[in-house]
Design an enzyme around this catalytic site. Sequence first.
Site, PDB file in Angstrom:
ATOM      1  N   GLY A 219       0.768  -1.236   0.000  1.00 55.23           N
ATOM      2  CA  GLY A 219       0.000   0.000   0.000  1.00 55.23           C
ATOM      3  C   GLY A 219       0.798   1.284   0.000  1.00 55.23           C
ATOM      4  CB  CYS A 244      10.103  -2.652   0.549  1.00 53.42           C
ATOM      5  SG  CYS A 244       8.872  -2.689  -0.766  1.00 53.42           S
ATOM      6  CG  LEU A 245       5.491   0.475   3.791  1.00 51.52           C
ATOM      7  CD1 LEU A 245       4.907   1.495   2.825  1.00 51.52           C
ATOM      8  CD2 LEU A 245       4.375  -0.349   4.429  1.00 51.52           C
ATOM      9  CD  GLN A 248       7.410   3.065  -0.591  1.00 58.98           C
ATOM     10  OE1 GLN A 248       6.290   3.045  -0.061  1.00 58.98           O
ATOM     11  NE2 GLN A 248       7.691   2.322  -1.655  1.00 58.98           N
ATOM     12  CG  HIS A 329      12.286  -6.907  -1.302  1.00 57.72           C
ATOM     13  ND1 HIS A 329      11.597  -7.099  -0.123  1.00 57.72           N
ATOM     14  CD2 HIS A 329      11.453  -6.201  -2.099  1.00 57.72           C
ATOM     15  CE1 HIS A 329      10.408  -6.553  -0.211  1.00 57.72           C
ATOM     16  NE2 HIS A 329      10.290  -5.996  -1.402  1.00 57.72           N
ATOM     17  CG  ASP A 331      14.464  -9.724   1.778  1.00 57.55           C
ATOM     18  OD1 ASP A 331      14.581  -8.498   1.749  1.00 57.55           O
ATOM     19  OD2 ASP A 331      13.434 -10.306   1.406  1.00 57.55           O
TER      20      ASP A 331
END
Length: 361
Positions: A219, A244-245, A248, A329, A331
């Site tokens: 989202g 990632c999120l 942000q 990512h 990972d």
Amino acid sequence: MKRYLILEDGSVFAGEGFGAPLTTTGEIVFNTGMTGYQETITDQSYNGQIITFTYPLIGNYGVNRDDYESIAPTCKGVVVHELARTASNWRNQMSLDEFLKQNHIPGITGIDTRRLTRRLRSEGTMKASIVDTADEHAFDQLNALVLPRNQVQQVSTTKPYPSPDTGHNVVVIDFGLKHSILRELSQRSCNITVMPYNTTAEQILNLHPDGVMLSNGPGDPTDVPGAVEMIQGIQGKIPLFGICLGHQLFALANDAKTYKMKFGHRGFNHPVREIATGRIDFTSQNHGFAVDPHSINNEKLLVTHTEINDGTIEGLRHRQFPAFSVQFHPDATPGPHDATHLFDEFIEMMDAFKKQPVTTY
């Protein structure tokens, strides 16, 4: 069983249903990975989305016990060109069809995914449905749908839980956590405590961690304002690493802004350049939002990585505090392992911070 994929722009794609025989609606996106469909489907960053796989054959090696990125996948549907009739791999435990049925996720095969992907690239991601009948009623329901804004709340753990070890004490904030992040930290003997998305700065500081990991998740980052306040309350007091999120949200906490991309980055072959060294890493990515480069406060943040294809900001570092983040990512599950060294940098950052004079907070 004949089924249809319909898009909010009026497009109709006919195919054959597999997986759960349910009607579903969500935001349709595409993933360009050649393998890794199990990790993709179980990645909570796809919560609420219908995943189109651009690789033409999906399901050929089945589903196994090792490649889950979450226990209960929350994507809304799966779209493929061809579903493999037989799964053949020594780790195989069930077919993709069986897996989707088990998790109540509908799929559709026989779709011209090349045409569909070109449509999404030209028009952008949009709402879509997998239905039994592509009639006016189906389109009315699709167009009336309002996509949820609480996706992180839907997938985050509701209670803290530990993953014990004897190394650094790391708090992981679960915005839609991938298991591979925990694996990377565990391989470095980190003593992990996973916390819900709405954990406060005070609750984190009370645990006296050596570092905090801000996980990936689904989202719009602006839908999680409490996390921004939490980051502002702990940065400078504890080393931070965002993915990632988490990247942000780290940017928003330091005066930057984010924007929705036309069709996002979803795949395992995205080249990223580290600005300081010129090093190129091929990375796994899954995001539909990005940090606005024009909004960066250069007194607070330094851009460390950019995406070679479109120049998207892929990494940030705080100029005063021990904190950094990446959009991709590291990972790498699935995907190339070029950037796993960033977890080592996080460990080194925690070690260096420990050597500084003790301050109270």
